[in-house]
Scaffold this motif. Structure first.
Motif, PDB file in Angstrom:
ATOM      1  N   TYR A   1       1.089 -10.176 -15.341  1.00 12.68           N
ATOM      2  CA  TYR A   1       1.174 -11.244 -14.347  1.00 12.68           C
ATOM      3  C   TYR A   1       0.180 -10.946 -13.222  1.00 12.68           C
ATOM      4  N   ALA A   2      -0.506 -11.994 -12.746  1.00  6.74           N
ATOM      5  CA  ALA A   2      -1.416 -11.857 -11.612  1.00  6.74           C
ATOM      6  C   ALA A   2      -1.361 -13.132 -10.793  1.00  6.74           C
ATOM      7  N   ALA A   3      -1.526 -12.999  -9.472  1.00  6.11           N
ATOM      8  CA  ALA A   3      -1.500 -14.170  -8.600  1.00  6.11           C
ATOM      9  C   ALA A   3      -2.437 -13.972  -7.431  1.00  6.11           C
ATOM     10  N   THR A   4      -3.104 -15.037  -7.036  1.00  2.27           N
ATOM     11  CA  THR A   4      -3.914 -15.049  -5.816  1.00  2.27           C
ATOM     12  C   THR A   4      -3.087 -15.695  -4.717  1.00  2.27           C
ATOM     13  N   LEU A   5      -2.940 -14.982  -3.586  1.00  2.59           N
ATOM     14  CA  LEU A   5      -2.113 -15.439  -2.473  1.00  2.59           C
ATOM     15  C   LEU A   5      -2.924 -15.407  -1.185  1.00  2.59           C
TER      16      LEU A   5
ATOM     17  N   SER B   1       9.263  -6.261  -1.511  1.00  2.00           N
ATOM     18  CA  SER B   1       8.811  -6.905  -0.274  1.00  2.00           C
ATOM     19  C   SER B   1       7.433  -6.408   0.102  1.00  2.00           C
ATOM     20  N   VAL B   2       6.665  -7.307   0.725  1.00  2.00           N
ATOM     21  CA  VAL B   2       5.328  -6.979   1.205  1.00  2.00           C
ATOM     22  C   VAL B   2       5.234  -7.325   2.684  1.00  2.00           C
ATOM     23  N   THR B   3       4.803  -6.373   3.502  1.00  2.00           N
ATOM     24  CA  THR B   3       4.472  -6.650   4.896  1.00  2.00           C
ATOM     25  C   THR B   3       2.959  -6.734   4.963  1.00  2.00           C
ATOM     26  N   TRP B   4       2.441  -7.901   5.268  1.00  2.00           N
ATOM     27  CA  TRP B   4       1.012  -8.158   5.157  1.00  2.00           C
ATOM     28  C   TRP B   4       0.256  -7.508   6.316  1.00  2.00           C
ATOM     29  N   PRO B   5      -0.644  -6.557   6.044  1.00  2.00           N
ATOM     30  CA  PRO B   5      -1.337  -5.837   7.118  1.00  2.00           C
ATOM     31  C   PRO B   5      -2.381  -6.673   7.858  1.00  2.00           C
ATOM     32  N   VAL B   6      -3.079  -7.531   7.138  1.00  2.00           N
ATOM     33  CA  VAL B   6      -4.111  -8.374   7.749  1.00  2.00           C
ATOM     34  C   VAL B   6      -4.111  -9.722   7.051  1.00  2.00           C
ATOM     35  N   ALA B   7      -4.750 -10.697   7.677  1.00  2.00           N
ATOM     36  CA  ALA B   7      -4.901 -12.009   7.049  1.00  2.00           C
ATOM     37  C   ALA B   7      -5.993 -11.951   5.984  1.00  2.00           C
ATOM     38  N   GLY B   8      -5.924 -12.844   5.017  1.00  2.00           N
ATOM     39  CA  GLY B   8      -6.951 -12.902   3.986  1.00  2.00           C
ATOM     40  C   GLY B   8      -6.368 -13.299   2.645  1.00  2.00           C
ATOM     41  N   MET B   9      -7.222 -13.265   1.629  1.00  2.00           N
ATOM     42  CA  MET B   9      -6.811 -13.576   0.269  1.00  2.00           C
ATOM     43  C   MET B   9      -6.437 -12.272  -0.439  1.00  2.00           C
ATOM     44  N   TYR B  10      -5.297 -12.288  -1.105  1.00  2.00           N
ATOM     45  CA  TYR B  10      -4.793 -11.107  -1.796  1.00  2.00           C
ATOM     46  C   TYR B  10      -4.646 -11.387  -3.291  1.00  2.00           C
TER      47      TYR B  10
ATOM     48  N   ASP C   1       3.358 -19.713   2.413  1.00  2.00           N
ATOM     49  CA  ASP C   1       3.724 -19.502   3.814  1.00  2.00           C
ATOM     50  C   ASP C   1       3.781 -17.997   4.090  1.00  2.00           C
ATOM     51  N   LEU C   2       2.643 -17.348   4.009  1.00  2.00           N
ATOM     52  CA  LEU C   2       2.528 -15.908   4.196  1.00  2.00           C
ATOM     53  C   LEU C   2       1.715 -15.654   5.461  1.00  2.00           C
ATOM     54  N   VAL C   3       2.213 -14.781   6.330  1.00  2.00           N
ATOM     55  CA  VAL C   3       1.598 -14.580   7.643  1.00  2.00           C
ATOM     56  C   VAL C   3       1.398 -13.094   7.927  1.00  2.00           C
ATOM     57  N   LYS C   4       0.257 -12.765   8.508  1.00  2.00           N
ATOM     58  CA  LYS C   4      -0.066 -11.392   8.890  1.00  2.00           C
ATOM     59  C   LYS C   4       1.052 -10.779   9.733  1.00  2.00           C
ATOM     60  N   GLY C   5       1.448  -9.544   9.394  1.00  2.00           N
ATOM     61  CA  GLY C   5       2.468  -8.819  10.142  1.00  2.00           C
ATOM     62  C   GLY C   5       3.886  -9.151   9.750  1.00  2.00           C
ATOM     63  N   GLU C   6       4.085 -10.210   8.971  1.00  2.00           N
ATOM     64  CA  GLU C   6       5.432 -10.585   8.550  1.00  2.00           C
ATOM     65  C   GLU C   6       5.728 -10.043   7.157  1.00  2.00           C
ATOM     66  N   LYS C   7       7.014  -9.874   6.879  1.00  2.00           N
ATOM     67  CA  LYS C   7       7.445  -9.370   5.575  1.00  2.00           C
ATOM     68  C   LYS C   7       7.860 -10.526   4.673  1.00  2.00           C
ATOM     69  N   THR C   8       7.377 -10.505   3.446  1.00  2.00           N
ATOM     70  CA  THR C   8       7.733 -11.514   2.453  1.00  2.00           C
ATOM     71  C   THR C   8       8.480 -10.844   1.318  1.00  2.00           C
ATOM     72  N   SER C   9       9.595 -11.421   0.923  1.00  2.00           N
ATOM     73  CA  SER C   9      10.370 -10.889  -0.191  1.00  2.00           C
ATOM     74  C   SER C   9      10.115 -11.720  -1.443  1.00  2.00           C
ATOM     75  N   PHE C  10       9.897 -11.036  -2.544  1.00  2.00           N
ATOM     76  CA  PHE C  10       9.649 -11.679  -3.825  1.00  2.00           C
ATOM     77  C   PHE C  10      10.662 -11.175  -4.846  1.00  2.00           C
ATOM     78  N   THR C  11      10.834 -11.963  -5.906  1.00  2.00           N
ATOM     79  CA  THR C  11      11.592 -11.512  -7.064  1.00  2.00           C
ATOM     80  C   THR C  11      10.712 -11.672  -8.291  1.00  2.00           C
ATOM     81  N   LEU C  12      10.630 -10.631  -9.079  1.00  2.00           N
ATOM     82  CA  LEU C  12       9.873 -10.679 -10.320  1.00  2.00           C
ATOM     83  C   LEU C  12      10.855 -10.817 -11.471  1.00  2.00           C
ATOM     84  N   GLN C  13      10.631 -11.813 -12.307  1.00  2.00           N
ATOM     85  CA  GLN C  13      11.511 -12.040 -13.449  1.00  2.00           C
ATOM     86  C   GLN C  13      10.776 -11.802 -14.759  1.00  2.00           C
ATOM     87  N   LEU C  14      11.532 -11.366 -15.748  1.00  2.00           N
ATOM     88  CA  LEU C  14      11.015 -11.189 -17.098  1.00  2.00           C
ATOM     89  C   LEU C  14      11.914 -11.984 -18.039  1.00  2.00           C
ATOM     90  N   ASP C  15      11.353 -13.046 -18.605  1.00  2.00           N
ATOM     91  CA  ASP C  15      12.125 -13.962 -19.457  1.00  2.00           C
ATOM     92  C   ASP C  15      13.357 -14.484 -18.735  1.00  2.00           C
TER      93      ASP C  15
END
Length: 267
Positions: A259-263, A227-236, A177-191
């Motif tokens: 770690y890598a992810a396609t979003l 956090s990421v504010t998505w500048p444009v729509a597309g695959m990241y 549920d990621l949308v252009k112009g909106e900010k998404t917050s993530f948490t990165l965990q290690l073990d």
């Protein structure tokens, strides 16, 4: 120690650099990331010079793990490995969010042959390397690696992702549920714990059509959040890597984690 190489622990070097010297990026690309009802999805898996174009090598699918919303395993169908990409189909019948991942836990070894003085290298499991390294080998160096390369697909209403608590993992309420112009917050965990002070790179796909990669460089805070504010729509493509000394393999002095992810970001 922060790695200068954007490494996938699949034995593939993903060198960061300018567009003129393209990196080899390993990725999974689903035909859809959001479905209104149960349906089929096809996933491409490749290593490429340009993000999301098949122009280098296929990804090995031996370590593929597809997890349904209830935590059960989903069996991929019609698996195929070609010259430039690997492909598989998923029949997604359960509502919720699926995790589609290539998970690697390997060991790399380097040593000097006593008789010839030549440097030798090998990779595999602890058992297979024990058989390959001679008893009289000199200057033996063993490194453990743990990597996760994944994407997410939601059928109907999203569900909470189940973290494994192993290696680097991305934690978010709804990665589809990621949308252009909106900010998404993530948490990165290690073990299972916050992965703090790590650099995260986010790159928009279709890099072959740009003179610059235009990567977003972010950093996790003390809680492992960014956090990421998505500048444009597309695959990241999102990636991060680090090292530590928390090895679980005898004689291994370093653990390399990636770690890598396609979003997908919608308009």
């Amino acid at each position: 120690m922060k790695l200068s190489l954007r490494t996938l622990a699949l034995g593939l070097a993903l060198s960061a650099g300018a567009a003129a010297v393209q990196a080899h990026n390993a990725w999974l690309m689903p035909s859809s990331t959001v479905l209104s009802k149960a349906d089929w999805v096809t996933v491409d898996a490749a290593v490429s010079n340009d993000l999301f174009f098949f122009n280098h090598n296929p990804l090995n699918l031996d370590s593929l793990a597809v997890t349904a919303p209830d935590g059960s395993a989903v069996k991929p169908e019609n698996m195929f490995k070609g010259k430039l990409r690997s492909v598989f189909d998923l029949n997604l019948t359960q509502p919720g969010t699926y995790r589609v991942a290539l998970v690697n836990d390997g060991i790399f070894a380097r040593w000097k042959d006593k008789a010839t003085g030549q440097t030798k290298r090998a990779r595999g499991t602890a058992e297979s390397l024990a058989a390959q390294i001679p008893a009289d080998a000199l200057e033996v160096e063993i490194t453990q690696s743990a990597g996760r390369n994944e994407t997410f697909i939601t059928v109907g209403k999203p569900s909470t992702l189940r973290a494994t608590g192993k290696g680097l993992e991305l934690v978010t309420a709804n990665p589809t549920d990621l949308v252009k112009g909106e900010k998404t917050s993530f948490t990165l965990q290690l073990d299972g714990q916050p992965a703090k002070d790590l650099e995260v790179t986010v790159t928009l796909g279709n890099t072959r059509y740009r003179d610059k990669l235009d990567e977003l460089k972010l950093k996790t805070d003390a809680k492992g959040q960014f956090s990421v504010t998505w500048p444009v729509a597309g695959m990241y493509w999102l990636d991060v890597s680090t090292t530590d000394q928390k090895t679980s393999v005898p004689k291994a002095k370093e653990r390399r984690l990636s770690y890598a992810a396609t979003l997908e970001v919608m308009p």
